[in-house]
Design a protein around this motif. Structure first.
Motif, mmCIF file in Angstrom:
data_model
loop_
_atom_site.group_PDB
_atom_site.id
_atom_site.type_symbol
_atom_site.label_atom_id
_atom_site.label_comp_id
_atom_site.label_asym_id
_atom_site.label_seq_id
_atom_site.Cartn_x
_atom_site.Cartn_y
_atom_site.Cartn_z
ATOM 1 N N GLU A 53 0.875 -1.217 0.068
ATOM 2 C CA GLU A 53 0.003 0.123 0.088
ATOM 3 C C GLU A 53 0.934 1.180 0.126
ATOM 4 O OE1 GLU A 53 -2.431 -3.140 2.037
ATOM 5 O OE2 GLU A 53 -0.337 -2.677 2.193
ATOM 6 N N GLU A 54 1.939 1.171 0.895
ATOM 7 C CA GLU A 54 2.782 2.559 1.002
ATOM 8 C C GLU A 54 3.413 2.806 -0.333
ATOM 9 O OE1 GLU A 54 6.094 4.423 3.695
ATOM 10 O OE2 GLU A 54 5.405 2.271 4.147
ATOM 11 N N ASP A 57 1.506 4.468 -2.660
ATOM 12 C CA ASP A 57 1.456 6.039 -2.251
ATOM 13 C C ASP A 57 2.494 6.747 -2.638
ATOM 14 O OD1 ASP A 57 -1.254 5.555 -1.454
ATOM 15 O OD2 ASP A 57 -0.526 5.325 0.777
ATOM 16 N N GLY A 75 -0.031 -6.581 4.362
ATOM 17 C CA GLY A 75 -1.020 -6.010 3.486
ATOM 18 C C GLY A 75 -1.301 -6.832 2.077
ATOM 19 N N ALA A 81 1.063 -5.454 -5.557
ATOM 20 C CA ALA A 81 1.700 -4.181 -5.811
ATOM 21 C C ALA A 81 2.346 -4.098 -6.996
ATOM 22 C CB ALA A 81 3.007 -3.990 -4.606
#
Length: 241
Positions: A53-54, A57, A75, A81
């Motif tokens: 997730e990071e 971002d 996650g 990803a």
């Protein structure tokens, strides 16, 4: 210009450095990779992340050229990803950098859109050079991953040929399939006739029909089709094979 021993810069004087984000849930790994890449003036680590997730971002914030990501993370994980990054508006080149060299992770990463798959034991100079290569569109795989991929492709090709041959042989009658298998086992027309209690003329008639159905021209091609279908050693009624 300072580089690790043995490395060669591919950056021209006016070229912008390759922008890299490092993704790993182990801060020591992130620090180590960042330190390894720091001497290369044509590579700039513009961010890091500890989860999938990071990573998404940070990629939306920094628009990196290359993302180095671990596979197993909290996650959404590295595979998802990779897929999301590869399908983003401004997709970076994503390289899986992992300790796991299993077939499953390799093929899932490539299918998700990874442009490379490297193991964490890669030499510092090789890592920097891999980033340069993947940045210009050259896929990068560790030597072991390359061997795994070649084996996978070869196996898939064999399985596809087997399936095609099985479909061809499915058009034969039971008697025609029996004769085709005996052909693949190297029997002559007379030996097939003896084994199946038919006359040689009847065997020849069946062979002609088999060639028409398989779109083959001789007994060698018949044998190839049988072998590709993995039926060459199938027992035949009346012969006790």
């Amino acid at each position: 210009m300072s580089y690790p021993s043995g490395s060669v810069s591919t950056m021209s004087q006016n070229a912008a450095p390759v922008r890299v984000i490092v993704v790993d849930d182990d801060p020591m790994v992130v620090t180590g990779i960042t330190g390894i890449l720091h001497p290369a003036e044509d590579i700039e680590v513009v961010g890091s992340a500890s989860s999938g997730e990071e990573a998404l971002d940070k990629a939306a914030l920094h628009f990196p050229d290359v993302v180095l990501t671990d596979i197993r993370m909290p996650g959404i994980g590295g595979i998802e990803a990779i897929e999301r990054l590869a399908n983003s508006v401004r997709p970076p080149q994503v390289v899986a950098l992992t300790s796991f060299d299993t077939d499953d992770y390799l093929f899932r990463a490539l299918e998700a859109g990874a442009a490379g798959y490297l193991l964490k034991d890669i030499a510092p100079v090789a890592l920097a050079e891999a980033i340069r290569k993947v940045h210009v569109g050259e896929p990068i795989l560790s030597p072991r991953s390359m061997r795994q991929l070649i084996t996978k492709v070869t196996t898939d090709q064999d399985q596809r040929r087997q399936h095609e041959a099985e479909e061809m042989l499915a058009d034969l009658t039971e008697r025609e399939l029996e004769i085709a298998i005996l052909v693949a086992q190297g029997l002559s027309n007379q030996e097939i006739a003896d084994a199946t209690f038919m006359s040689p003329a009847t065997v020849k008639t069946h062979l002609n029909r088999i060639n028409i159905k398989l779109d083959t021209s001789n007994r060698v091609h018949i044998a190839v089709a049988v072998e590709r279908a993995r039926m060459g050693n199938v027992g035949v009624a009346g012969q006790g094979l």
